[in-house]
Design a protein around this motif. Structure first.
Motif, short mmCIF file in Angstrom:
data_model
loop_
_atom_site.label_atom_id
_atom_site.label_comp_id
_atom_site.label_asym_id
_atom_site.label_seq_id
_atom_site.Cartn_x
_atom_site.Cartn_y
_atom_site.Cartn_z
N CYS A 126 3.69 -3.13 7.75
CA CYS A 126 3.74 -4.38 8.52
C CYS A 126 2.63 -5.32 8.09
O CYS A 126 2.81 -6.55 8.09
CB CYS A 126 3.64 -4.08 10.01
SG CYS A 126 5.12 -3.31 10.70
N SER A 127 1.48 -4.77 7.75
CA SER A 127 0.37 -5.61 7.29
C SER A 127 0.75 -6.34 6.00
O SER A 127 0.45 -7.53 5.83
CB SER A 127 -0.87 -4.74 7.07
OG SER A 127 -1.95 -5.53 6.61
N LYS A 128 1.42 -5.64 5.10
CA LYS A 128 1.87 -6.26 3.85
C LYS A 128 2.98 -7.27 4.12
O LYS A 128 3.03 -8.34 3.50
CB LYS A 128 2.39 -5.19 2.89
CG LYS A 128 1.33 -4.27 2.31
CD LYS A 128 1.98 -3.25 1.40
CE LYS A 128 0.97 -2.27 0.81
NZ LYS A 128 1.62 -1.25 -0.05
N CYS B 81 -1.79 -7.97 16.35
CA CYS B 81 -2.75 -6.93 16.73
C CYS B 81 -3.82 -7.48 17.67
O CYS B 81 -4.36 -6.74 18.51
CB CYS B 81 -3.40 -6.32 15.49
SG CYS B 81 -2.26 -5.37 14.46
N ILE C 69 1.85 0.66 10.04
CA ILE C 69 0.80 -0.35 10.04
C ILE C 69 0.59 -0.93 8.65
O ILE C 69 0.48 -2.15 8.47
CB ILE C 69 -0.52 0.24 10.59
CG1 ILE C 69 -0.38 0.53 12.09
CG2 ILE C 69 -1.69 -0.70 10.34
CD1 ILE C 69 -1.58 1.24 12.69
N GLU C 70 0.56 -0.04 7.66
CA GLU C 70 0.37 -0.51 6.28
C GLU C 70 1.52 -1.40 5.82
O GLU C 70 1.32 -2.46 5.23
CB GLU C 70 0.25 0.70 5.34
CG GLU C 70 0.02 0.32 3.88
CD GLU C 70 -0.09 1.53 2.97
OE1 GLU C 70 -0.23 1.34 1.75
OE2 GLU C 70 0.00 2.68 3.49
N TRP D 101 0.59 -10.52 11.40
CA TRP D 101 0.33 -9.17 11.90
C TRP D 101 -1.05 -9.10 12.54
O TRP D 101 -1.23 -8.43 13.56
CB TRP D 101 0.46 -8.16 10.76
CG TRP D 101 0.19 -6.75 11.19
CD1 TRP D 101 -0.91 -5.99 10.91
CD2 TRP D 101 1.05 -5.93 12.00
NE1 TRP D 101 -0.81 -4.75 11.48
CE2 TRP D 101 0.39 -4.68 12.16
CE3 TRP D 101 2.29 -6.12 12.59
CZ2 TRP D 101 0.94 -3.64 12.90
CZ3 TRP D 101 2.84 -5.08 13.32
CH2 TRP D 101 2.17 -3.86 13.47
N GLU D 102 -2.00 -9.79 11.95
CA GLU D 102 -3.34 -9.83 12.52
C GLU D 102 -3.31 -10.48 13.91
O GLU D 102 -3.99 -10.02 14.85
CB GLU D 102 -4.29 -10.60 11.60
CG GLU D 102 -4.53 -9.91 10.26
CD GLU D 102 -5.41 -10.74 9.33
OE1 GLU D 102 -6.01 -11.73 9.82
OE2 GLU D 102 -5.51 -10.39 8.15
#
Length: 471
Positions: A447-449, A459, A444-445, A455-456
């Motif tokens: 992919c968020s970066k 989700c 998650i960390e 990514w938001e």
């Protein structure tokens, strides 16, 4: 629904915008990938944490094996010197156990070199400026060759498969020692050849995480070889060995032991039949080949994930009869296993074959079994600014890590078939929960970066991680 894509259908899919976009199919090496791939993050408690794991995990393996063999799975005080003397005697490495383990590993390596199989492209490697490496995928033919060979050597008495369960402690020690030796050899060779990558500067941490990213012996990728050709095959044969022993002792195979043979067969067979999907996975594309992967695959997986089998074996000998449960409980365990397997197999197939279609590396395979809904014909996805596609249909529209949920269903079924007299057979599912929690947080960390706002949005479209409606 057919689980294969015809050439006409394949051409149609590959000519969709999702797969032929110049930015996706032939996109240039992305600097974001290189930055994320080379970023050094201390995990597992840093140098102190990984050092404790390298010393503590082999000790834990001996402790739990000793509890199973000398105390029927009940925990013993770790300060009991008499207990450790029994462990030392029962698990001392011998020439015979060394020969069993080393010959098996060399035989599997021989098959990896010479058995036929397709060559597929892996995912772009950030360290190599986006280059895609070739991987020979002869797992299926090697697996069948192993099954046939094992039957022949057992049938003619050249090697009795029951020796695996009889010599378990000795072979486990050889595997543990081998894990350390291979780790040191691979690390030293990487340093001498200048192939080290993403180094932290701390010796113990770098030994644990590894120094080399894509180690190879000739055409054989050693990370991929270690991940499926060693651990899961050994695990399967431990259960086969215990099953044969049970049949020889009691004249029949219990539903409980039959369950473990089926469970481990399904797992290893799935790894082999879907081997072409592995080159795009996290372990192959990102993780380095250090103690974490080497020890875990050569010793940890085969000699800890088998605790359910060992408990059933020891209990049958102590009770002079195999452990059996009520019919409803046995049916529940089998049902949970098969349901988990179906979701796990088809979910992994959907995602990895989608990736292969995107990469242009998809090849139709006719390996057994090909389950319904293993390929998505008209997948939905989110195209990120980074250039990647995030799958939002099939199982992946239900939960973002649905394959982990299915994996845990199977893992707990392995424990349930043993009952609830001891926690040791539940080591695998409980350990797996911890591993997956850590891995998901890393994913998650990262992919968020990597994907930012995309990514938001992903989700938002697929809000649940493991279980729809809950988490």
């Amino acid at each position: 629904m057919s689980n294969y894509i015809t050439q006409t259908e394949l051409d149609k899919v590959l000519h969709q915008d999702a797969y032929t976009s110049k930015n996706t199919k032939n996109k240039k090496y992305n600097q974001i990938d290189e930055k994320l791939d080379s970023e050094i993050i201390f995990e597992f408690g840093g140098p102190w944490g990984v050092t404790a794991m390298m010393l503590g995990f082999p000790t834990l393996m001996y402790y739990m094996w000793g509890c199973l063999y000398f105390n029927r799975g009940q925990l013993v005080s770790p300060f009991n010197l008499e207990f450790w003397q029994l462990v030392a005697e029962g698990a001392s490495p011998t020439w015979y156990s060394t020969k069993i383990y080393v010959v098996f590993c060399l035989f599997e390596l021989f098959l990896a070199f010479y058995m036929p199989g397709p060559i597929v492209k892996g995912a772009p490697v950030a360290r190599l400026k986006g280059q895609k490496l070739d991987y020979i995928c002869n797992g299926v033919t090697s697996w069948y060759a192993t099954l046939i060979t094992s039957y022949i050597v057992h049938h003619f008495g050249w090697f009795r498969l029951t020796d695996l369960i009889d010599q378990f402690g000795h072979i486990m020690s050889v595997a543990i020692i081998s894990g350390f030796i291979i780790t040191i050899v691979v690390y030293t060779n990487a340093i001498l050849q200048g192939n080290q990558y993403r180094m932290s500067g701390n010796f113990f941490y770098d030994i644990f995480m590894g120094a080399v990213l894509n180690p190879r012996i000739g055409k054989v990728d050693m990370k991929m070889f270690a991940e499926i050709r060693i651990p899961w095959v050994i695990l399967f044969y431990i259960s086969v060995s215990a099953a044969i022993k049970e049949y020889e002792l009691f004249g029949y195979l219990s539903p409980s032991m039959g369950f473990m043979v089926l469970a481990h067969f399904l797992y290893v067979n799935a790894c082999m039949k879907g081997e072409e999907c592995i080159p795009t996975t996290w372990d192959v594309t990102y993780e380095k080949f250090g103690f974490m992967l080497i020890f875990w695959n050569y010793a940890g997986v085969p000699f800890t994930y088998c605790y359910s089998t060992l408990y059933l074996h020891i209990t049958s000998i102590d009770n002079d009869a195999p452990l059996q449960h009520s019919l409803p409980w046995t049916i529940f365990c089998y049902s949970l296993l098969l349901a988990g397997y179906y979701i796990w197999d088809t979910a992994n197939s959907q995602k990895n074959k989608f990736r292969m279609l995107v990469n242009g590396s998809y090849i139709p395979r006719h390996t057994f079994p090909q389950l319904p809904w293993g390929i998505l014909k008209n997948p939905t996805y989110i195209r990120t600014k980074h250039g990647n596609l995030l799958l939002t249909s099939g199982w992946w529209g239900i939960a973002r890590k649905i394959h982990y949920t299915a994996d845990l269903m199977m893992a707990f079924a392995w424990g349930f078939i043993t009952g609830f007299e001891t926690l040791i057979p539940y080591f695998y599912p409980l350990f797996f929960v911890a591993v997956l929690t850590h891995r998901v947080s890393r994913d998650i960390e990262r992919c968020s970066k990597k994907y930012g706002k995309d990514w938001e949005e992903y989700c938002r479209k697929v809000p649940y991680i493991f279980i729809p409606g809950l988490i």
